[in-house]
Design an enzyme around this catalytic site. Structure first.
Site, PDB file in Angstrom:
ATOM      1  N   LYS A  14      39.868 -11.513  -8.904  1.00 27.28           N
ATOM      2  CA  LYS A  14      39.560 -10.189  -8.357  1.00 27.28           C
ATOM      3  C   LYS A  14      39.376  -9.202  -9.500  1.00 27.28           C
ATOM      4  O   LYS A  14      39.930  -9.344 -10.590  1.00 27.28           O
ATOM      5  CB  LYS A  14      40.671  -9.700  -7.416  1.00 27.28           C
ATOM      6  CG  LYS A  14      42.039  -9.411  -8.066  1.00 27.28           C
ATOM      7  CD  LYS A  14      42.164  -8.044  -8.690  1.00 27.28           C
ATOM      8  CE  LYS A  14      43.459  -7.877  -9.459  1.00 27.28           C
ATOM      9  NZ  LYS A  14      43.487  -6.694 -10.337  1.00 27.28           N
ATOM     10  N   ASP A 144      48.813  -8.864  -4.969  1.00 26.42           N
ATOM     11  CA  ASP A 144      47.412  -9.267  -4.949  1.00 26.42           C
ATOM     12  C   ASP A 144      47.146 -10.515  -4.109  1.00 26.42           C
ATOM     13  O   ASP A 144      45.987 -10.869  -3.887  1.00 26.42           O
ATOM     14  CB  ASP A 144      46.927  -9.543  -6.378  1.00 26.42           C
ATOM     15  CG  ASP A 144      46.881  -8.294  -7.249  1.00 26.42           C
ATOM     16  OD1 ASP A 144      46.748  -7.188  -6.690  1.00 26.42           O
ATOM     17  OD2 ASP A 144      46.973  -8.425  -8.484  1.00 26.42           O
TER      18      ASP A 144
END
Length: 306
Positions: A14, A144
């Site tokens: 990401k 996350d």
């Protein structure tokens, strides 16, 4: 229905298109408003049926294997334990990680592996865990990890663990420059606190980035990108600022520290532009420069054709 003996799951790195950070709460965590994007730099995790739980690793040239634990400290191993606890049993499997996402690079590689382990072991053991329960377990593992399950482009709030898909009509091209020397996320947050002792408890909103994503225009997104951890990361590692300046001088629309760093990403106009920029950065002496597109899918099973 029979369960498989091998399951491979792909999970993406990401980047944060927006990372607004508020002052630390009483529990020590910082409230965040962030926009995540999953990009085409991925780890593959294969779960093989086995009598016990184990973890093995193979890494790309730009990943230092010595920095990745293969015991209970690995997030993928912890994911197996938490998923088993949810189902009241001890899960087994030989987990083999093919790692391409840099470690401690601000790209959530450990979180990607944890999400992949949840999906792979759920399928390997035929557990049928609901999406809601997978997301809840993911949030226990780290801020996350829920996004690593979801993928695409999403708004993250809370500590980043509350995720919601957002409208994103673009195909975005990024050049990534990883670093072999990781940067501690807690250290970067501590430095943020030092640099911003009077930070607002409410993090800055992400409306500029969300608006840009709806246009699909790279220049609009370039103008909107924001990372409140960039200044503390550069203060700790000044060479990151030098790299951003170099990339932008070579034609990048915008350079940005990814998350808490030290990976740096550059937004480009197109695939050809990204390849040209990557070549220019390689010629300046950076040993590893990667090209990736976004947004891509979250953790998903890779079909086997054998």
């Amino acid at each position: 229905m029979t369960t498989p003996t091998t399951v491979t799951v792909r999970a993406a790195a990401k980047i944060n298109l927006h990372l607004g950070v508020g002052a630390a709460r009483e529990d020590g965590f910082h409230p965040l408003t962030t926009v995540y994007q999953a990009i085409g730099l991925c780890d593959d995790l294969t779960a093989h049926a086995a009598d016990e739980l184990s973890l093995e690793l193979s890494v790309a040239d730009w990943v230092d294997a010595a920095t990745v634990p293969v015991d209970g400290d690995n997030l993928a191993h912890r994911a197996a334990v938490l998923l088993g606890r949810h189902h009241g049993r001890e899960l087994t499997g030989r987990l083999v990680v093919e790692k391409s996402i840099p470690v401690a690079g601000g790209l959530a590689g450990g979180s990607a592996d944890a999400a992949a382990a949840l999906v792979a072991l759920d399928r390997l053991h035929g557990l049928g865990t609901t999406d809601a329960d997978l997301l809840r377990i993911a949030a226990e593992l780290g801020s996350d990890v829920p996004f690593a399950l979801l993928g695409g482009t999403a708004l993250g709030t809370g500590r980043g663990e509350v995720v919601e898909a957002v409208t994103d009509v673009g195909t975005w091209w990024w050049v990534l420059v990883p670093s072999r020397n990781g940067l501690s996320t807690p250290a970067v947050y501590r430095h943020f606190d030092k640099l911003h002792p009077d930070a607002d408890p409410t993090p800055p909103d992400a409306e500029a980035v969300l608006d840009a994503l709806r246009t699909g225009q790279p220049l609009s997104l370039a103008r909107a990108l924001r990372n409140d951890l960039q200044d503390p990361a550069i203060d700790l590692r000044p060479e990151l600022g030098t790299l951003i300046t170099r990339g932008e001088s070579e034609g990048a629309l915008r350079g940005l520290v990814s998350g808490s760093g030290p990976s740096v990403v550059f937004l480009c106009e197109s695939a050809d532009h990204a390849r040209d920029l990557a070549g220019a950065l390689l010629r300046t002496g950076h040993p590893e420069v990667l090209v990736a597109n976004g947004a891509v899918a979250g953790s998903h099973v890779v079909p086997s054709y054998v």
